[in-house]
Design a protein around this motif. Structure first.
Motif, PDB file in Angstrom:
ATOM      1  N   MET A 151      70.611  -4.903  44.074  1.00 58.04           N
ATOM      2  CA  MET A 151      71.276  -3.701  43.606  1.00 58.04           C
ATOM      3  C   MET A 151      72.057  -3.031  44.741  1.00 58.04           C
ATOM      4  O   MET A 151      73.110  -2.467  44.513  1.00 58.04           O
ATOM      5  N   SER A 152      71.552  -3.101  45.975  1.00 56.09           N
ATOM      6  CA  SER A 152      72.218  -2.438  47.083  1.00 56.09           C
ATOM      7  C   SER A 152      73.523  -3.156  47.447  1.00 56.09           C
ATOM      8  O   SER A 152      74.455  -2.536  47.950  1.00 56.09           O
ATOM      9  N   ILE A 153      73.608  -4.475  47.194  1.00 56.93           N
ATOM     10  CA  ILE A 153      74.840  -5.205  47.471  1.00 56.93           C
ATOM     11  C   ILE A 153      75.941  -4.756  46.518  1.00 56.93           C
ATOM     12  O   ILE A 153      77.096  -4.575  46.919  1.00 56.93           O
ATOM     13  N   ALA A 154      75.598  -4.532  45.261  1.00 60.33           N
ATOM     14  CA  ALA A 154      76.580  -4.057  44.289  1.00 60.33           C
ATOM     15  C   ALA A 154      77.048  -2.652  44.657  1.00 60.33           C
ATOM     16  O   ALA A 154      78.243  -2.342  44.547  1.00 60.33           O
TER      17      ALA A 154
ATOM     18  N   ALA B  81      77.092  -1.380  47.697  1.00 57.97           N
ATOM     19  CA  ALA B  81      77.915  -1.515  48.890  1.00 57.97           C
ATOM     20  C   ALA B  81      79.311  -2.016  48.527  1.00 57.97           C
ATOM     21  O   ALA B  81      80.311  -1.564  49.094  1.00 57.97           O
ATOM     22  N   PHE B  82      79.411  -2.931  47.587  1.00 55.43           N
ATOM     23  CA  PHE B  82      80.707  -3.438  47.151  1.00 55.43           C
ATOM     24  C   PHE B  82      81.531  -2.344  46.482  1.00 55.43           C
ATOM     25  O   PHE B  82      82.734  -2.202  46.743  1.00 55.43           O
ATOM     26  N   ILE B  83      80.908  -1.550  45.640  1.00 54.34           N
ATOM     27  CA  ILE B  83      81.617  -0.445  44.978  1.00 54.34           C
ATOM     28  C   ILE B  83      82.062   0.587  46.012  1.00 54.34           C
ATOM     29  O   ILE B  83      83.189   1.083  45.960  1.00 54.34           O
ATOM     30  N   LEU B  84      81.203   0.886  46.973  1.00 55.61           N
ATOM     31  CA  LEU B  84      81.566   1.815  48.038  1.00 55.61           C
ATOM     32  C   LEU B  84      82.732   1.261  48.858  1.00 55.61           C
ATOM     33  O   LEU B  84      83.658   1.994  49.219  1.00 55.61           O
ATOM     34  N   PHE B  85      82.719  -0.040  49.133  1.00 57.41           N
ATOM     35  CA  PHE B  85      83.817  -0.679  49.848  1.00 57.41           C
ATOM     36  C   PHE B  85      85.122  -0.539  49.073  1.00 57.41           C
ATOM     37  O   PHE B  85      86.168  -0.229  49.647  1.00 57.41           O
TER      38      PHE B  85
END
Length: 68
Positions: free
Chosen positions: A1-4, A6-10
């Protein structure tokens, strides 16, 4: 969940940076700095003539003392 997350934040940060650079580009205007007087150190040996590759290769040397 944290990778998703981080991707949205990116993506959000990338869109913000893209938007600010587009705004900077619209407000940017380039004016060439033209000197007020001629450069006394410039060498004016005559008019500049653009050469094609055949003209350049006639006088070109890549070996030995002639290359210097």
């Amino acid at each position: 969940m944290s990778i998703a997350l981080a991707f949205i934040l990116f993506l959000v940060v990338a869109c913000l940076l893209w938007g600010t650079s587009e705004l900077h580009y619209k407000n940017f205007s380039y004016v060439e700095d033209v000197p007020h007087h001629a450069d006394p150190t410039a060498h004016h040996d005559g008019p500049y003539v653009e050469q094609n590759i055949r003209d350049i290769m006639k006088d070109n040397s890549t070996r030995g003392y002639s290359a210097i």
